[in-house]
Design a protein around this motif. Structure first.
Motif, PDB file in Angstrom:
ATOM      1  N   SER A 366       0.849  -1.188   0.000  1.00  0.00           N
ATOM      2  CA  SER A 366       0.000   0.000   0.000  1.00  0.00           C
ATOM      3  C   SER A 366       0.884   1.237   0.000  1.00  0.00           C
ATOM      4  O   SER A 366       2.074   1.183   0.339  1.00  0.00           O
ATOM      5  CB  SER A 366      -0.914   0.012   1.228  1.00  0.00           C
ATOM      6  N   ASP A 369       2.428   1.838   3.474  1.00  0.00           N
ATOM      7  CA  ASP A 369       3.504   0.901   3.821  1.00  0.00           C
ATOM      8  C   ASP A 369       4.787   1.229   3.057  1.00  0.00           C
ATOM      9  O   ASP A 369       5.886   1.166   3.611  1.00  0.00           O
ATOM     10  CB  ASP A 369       3.076  -0.534   3.515  1.00  0.00           C
ATOM     11  N   ILE A 372       6.415   4.611   4.352  1.00  0.00           N
ATOM     12  CA  ILE A 372       6.971   4.414   5.694  1.00  0.00           C
ATOM     13  C   ILE A 372       8.263   3.614   5.604  1.00  0.00           C
ATOM     14  O   ILE A 372       9.280   3.968   6.203  1.00  0.00           O
ATOM     15  CB  ILE A 372       5.944   3.700   6.603  1.00  0.00           C
ATOM     16  N   GLN A 373       8.216   2.544   4.828  1.00  0.00           N
ATOM     17  CA  GLN A 373       9.403   1.707   4.686  1.00  0.00           C
ATOM     18  C   GLN A 373      10.558   2.487   4.069  1.00  0.00           C
ATOM     19  O   GLN A 373      11.711   2.382   4.504  1.00  0.00           O
ATOM     20  CB  GLN A 373       9.054   0.486   3.823  1.00  0.00           C
ATOM     21  N   LEU A 399       0.369  10.046   4.480  1.00  0.00           N
ATOM     22  CA  LEU A 399      -0.352   9.127   5.359  1.00  0.00           C
ATOM     23  C   LEU A 399      -1.757   9.610   5.679  1.00  0.00           C
ATOM     24  O   LEU A 399      -2.653   8.800   5.938  1.00  0.00           O
ATOM     25  CB  LEU A 399       0.427   8.912   6.662  1.00  0.00           C
ATOM     26  N   GLN A 410      -5.344   4.636  10.681  1.00  0.00           N
ATOM     27  CA  GLN A 410      -4.673   3.337  10.586  1.00  0.00           C
ATOM     28  C   GLN A 410      -3.239   3.519  10.086  1.00  0.00           C
ATOM     29  O   GLN A 410      -2.309   2.858  10.563  1.00  0.00           O
ATOM     30  CB  GLN A 410      -5.456   2.420   9.649  1.00  0.00           C
ATOM     31  N   ASN A 411      -3.043   4.432   9.136  1.00  0.00           N
ATOM     32  CA  ASN A 411      -1.701   4.712   8.635  1.00  0.00           C
ATOM     33  C   ASN A 411      -0.814   5.294   9.727  1.00  0.00           C
ATOM     34  O   ASN A 411       0.380   4.974   9.814  1.00  0.00           O
ATOM     35  CB  ASN A 411      -1.772   5.680   7.451  1.00  0.00           C
ATOM     36  N   LYS A 414       0.362   2.544  11.867  1.00  0.00           N
ATOM     37  CA  LYS A 414       1.449   1.805  11.215  1.00  0.00           C
ATOM     38  C   LYS A 414       2.777   2.510  11.441  1.00  0.00           C
ATOM     39  O   LYS A 414       3.795   1.877  11.726  1.00  0.00           O
ATOM     40  CB  LYS A 414       1.174   1.680   9.715  1.00  0.00           C
ATOM     41  N   SER A 417       3.875   2.050  14.995  1.00  0.00           N
ATOM     42  CA  SER A 417       4.371   0.696  15.228  1.00  0.00           C
ATOM     43  C   SER A 417       5.788   0.544  14.685  1.00  0.00           C
ATOM     44  O   SER A 417       6.650  -0.075  15.321  1.00  0.00           O
ATOM     45  CB  SER A 417       3.426  -0.312  14.562  1.00  0.00           C
ATOM     46  N   GLU A 418       6.043   1.112  13.516  1.00  0.00           N
ATOM     47  CA  GLU A 418       7.375   1.009  12.913  1.00  0.00           C
ATOM     48  C   GLU A 418       8.400   1.777  13.747  1.00  0.00           C
ATOM     49  O   GLU A 418       9.527   1.302  13.958  1.00  0.00           O
ATOM     50  CB  GLU A 418       7.337   1.551  11.484  1.00  0.00           C
TER      51      GLU A 418
END
Length: 660
Positions: A366, A369, A372-373, A399, A410-411, A414, A417-418
């Motif tokens: 997505s 994702d 962020i990565q 985001l 939700q983004n 994420k 969390s990362e």
């Protein structure tokens, strides 16, 4: 491109006919009972690939979007051209003899390019060494070579010139389309020499240019495209769309790669929903070629090297800005990124392992994702607080760009969390409250920027005094069937009860209010559509249906319905502001309605105010201008949607009773 071609490129025949005929999908086609004669069994068929319609019943007629509009509305071609031009945002003027001559000339140039493509293809089939290169080194089958018209430009300085001159094409024409170059001494020579030739076609399958690959890695540049011409603009072109559009429509997904070799290889392997962006990054024009006409999901599958990753980020940013600037919300799309393993390009990966490509498409990351990565992995043990914070702030606009706030949150989770996973590496801790606060700040920053078509803000000297805010919510709205004779000016009445009769209906008042707000702030329509999508949540059937957007179908009053249609047309063009467009294109009989709506409710009361009070009206009107127009529009648009659903429910009940 002529006006008719541009209109056909912008308007989808399915979407247009569905405004008048309830089409139902049947395999690759759409069917309905013919609107031109009475029948019980559907015989009216629309072909989305050919953008054509045909009645297989007693009419036995067919054609394109123009012929349908002419037959359905009883228009002449000129009338159809003007009306469809309005919907497509294409300025249509009666062609002068010079313009007709220019259009015919462009058709001649396209014919010349097709002749060149046929010549190159014939040369490839006659040159065994190059044919072997195409089949063995590039991995193309003979069927693929023929289907895509792959050719070969012979080594030499004048083969193309000599061939096309034999067909009576003038040298200047070859220069104009980029097949020929002229040196400083005035001598002309072939632009493409000793190269594998790939014809580049527009959406309708007409050759508009060429891509050429060197036959050895020593020859530079490796790839050479036609220069920009009157027919070819790479920023407005997606290679392979003419061959891929049917698969894209069926799957509602388009995969975008970097080069035409990637496209041909993908199609040969059966992945026919693949197109190439023809540049270092996707453009807004290319996005609009796909969305919403063909695709609702776009997967970027660019090369895995540094240049490819940079192009991916630029493409995502272009898409984000285009989506946010879209007033009508029609460009809403699910953006994803396919990460190709081993730093391969799609061409190599598909040839080595087609199953791995299919798996990559299925598991594409997505947008959230991927970004962020990309950002988090760029941080190291030595990253400072400022560097980490800057990375987070770079991520936030993407985001929180989702239309659904639940997805935006939700983004954010994420990201939190990362960051938590990398806490020991970064030695910095963020919590979700910090991120949500920063996200809210980013939203306020975005909303504080003036919209693309916003009117200039008033100066500080124009600020109204600190009066209590106007509130229309408690004002009495009479029911639709209430007779205007029940109202008397001498009797004290709530604000709305003293309005002219056309405003006394609840729905009519809501429609006038919505139009007034939208004409002043067109960008709010995008936010209304976003709110409707949030209400639909994850109901895919509702999100894909006709109720997802606020449009003219939500209006019941004939005059307001027509004004809303013209307003929607205004948003499909960028030449002039929406309000001047509406004023220029509205029927003269409705122009007074526009002026009345713009004057506002308070202006309606000026003749009814007692002597001496009208002097204060300007102050009150300034205060009214600072009412939260967005909230007003949200409230009344939902009211109109409720009335529309009620009308449609009653109509369906009637049909059921009639059927029984």
């Amino acid at each position: 491109m002529s006006a008719t071609d541009e209109i056909k490129a912008r308007l989808d025949i399915i979407n247009y006919i569905q405004q008048h005929v309830p089409l139902k999908k049947s395999g690759r086609y759409f069917k309905a009972c013919c609107p031109f004669h009475s029948e019980k069994t559907p015989s009216f068929v629309v072909n989305p690939d050919m953008q054509s319609w045909r009645c297989f019943g007693s009419c036995a007629e067919g054609g394109d979007i123009f012929s349908f509009a002419m037959k359905y509305h009883g228009w002449s071609f000129t009338e159809a051209l003007k009306e469809l031009g309005k919907q497509a945002g294409v300025e249509v003027e009666e062609q002068t003899p010079e313009q007709r001559e220019r259009a015919d000339y462009h058709d001649t140039l396209r014919g010349m390019l097709q002749s060149a493509a046929d010549y190159y293809h014939e040369q490839l089939l006659k040159t065994p060494a190059v044919l072997a290169y195409a089949r063995d080194r590039r991995g193309f089958t003979l069927e693929t070579i023929k289907a895509y018209g792959i050719g070969y430009a012979p080594e030499g300085w004048s083969h193309t010139i000599d061939f096309l001159k034999q067909l009576d094409y003038h040298e200047d024409m070859l220069l104009e389309v980029g097949l020929v170059r002229r040196n400083d001494a005035g001598r002309t020579y072939d632009y493409f020499r000793n190269r594998l030739m790939i014809p580049i076609r527009d959406e309708r399958g007409r050759v508009i240019g060429f891509g050429a690959r060197a036959l050895s890695d020593e020859d530079q540049p490796k790839y050479l495209n036609s220069p920009q011409t009157a027919l070819f603009d790479k920023s407005h072109t997606l290679y392979g769309l003419d061959m891929a559009k049917r698969a894209i429509r069926d799957q509602e997904t388009a995969v975008i790669v970097e080069g035409y070799m990637d496209v041909i290889q993908a199609h040969q392997a059966g992945f026919t929903n693949v197109v190439a962006q023809m540049g270092t990054a996707m453009t807004e024009h290319q996005l609009k070629l796909l969305v919403p006409r063909y695709a609702h999901k776009i997967i970027l599958a660019l090369d895995s090297d540094a240049a490819g990753q940079n192009a991916t980020m630029r493409s995502l940013e272009v898409a984000r800005q285009a989506l946010q600037a879209d007033y009508t919300g029609k460009l809403a799309v699910d953006m994803r990124v396919l990460q190709i393993p081993g730093a391969k390009d799609p061409d190599d990966l598909i040839r080595e392992d087609p199953k791995l490509w299919a798996k990559g498409v299925e598991n594409a990351l997505s947008l959230a994702d991927y970004v962020i990565q990309s950002e988090i992995t760029s941080l190291s043990d030595t990253s400072s607080v400022q560097e980490v914070t800057a990375a987070v702030h770079r991520l936030l606009p993407t985001l929180i760009s989702s239309e659904n706030k639940m997805f935006s949150n939700q983004n954010i989770l994420k990201l939190e969390s990362e960051l938590h996973r990398l806490k020991s590496k970064l030695r910095i801790e963020f919590n979700v409250k910090d991120l949500l606060r920063w996200a809210d700040e980013q939203i306020r920053i975005d909303q504080s920027r003036p919209p693309r078509r916003a009117e200039p803000l008033p100066s500080s000297s124009d600020e109204p005094p600190d009066f209590p805010p106007l509130n229309y919510d408690d004002a009495y709205i009479p029911p639709d069937d209430e007779d205007s004779e029940h109202y008397h000016a001498s009797t004290p009445q709530p604000l709305k009860s003293v309005l002219p009769p056309r405003y006394r209906s609840a729905t009519a008042f809501c429609e006038a209010e919505c139009l007034g707000v939208l004409l002043q702030q067109p960008d709010l329509l995008f936010q209304v559509n976003r709110r409707f999508r949030e209400l639909a949540d994850t109901d895919n059937e509702l999100l894909a249906g006709p109720l997802v957007e606020f449009c003219h179908d939500d209006f019941n009053q004939g005059e307001y319905r027509q004004l809303m249609m013209i307003f929607q047309q205004a948003l499909t063009q960028d030449d002039i502001e929406p309000l001047p467009y509406v004023q220029a294109h509205v029927d003269p009989a409705l122009l007074q309605q526009v002026n009345t709506i713009l004057a506002g409710v308070m202006e309606q009361l000026r003749p009814r105010l007692r002597h001496g009070l009208s002097a204060d009206l300007s102050i009150v009107m300034k205060q009214a201008a600072h009412v939260d127009l967005k909230s007003i529009l949200f409230k009344y648009s939902l009211d109109l949607r409720r009335h529309r659903l009620q009308r449609e429910r009653e109509y369906l009940s009637f049909l059921l009773m009639e059927a029984q």
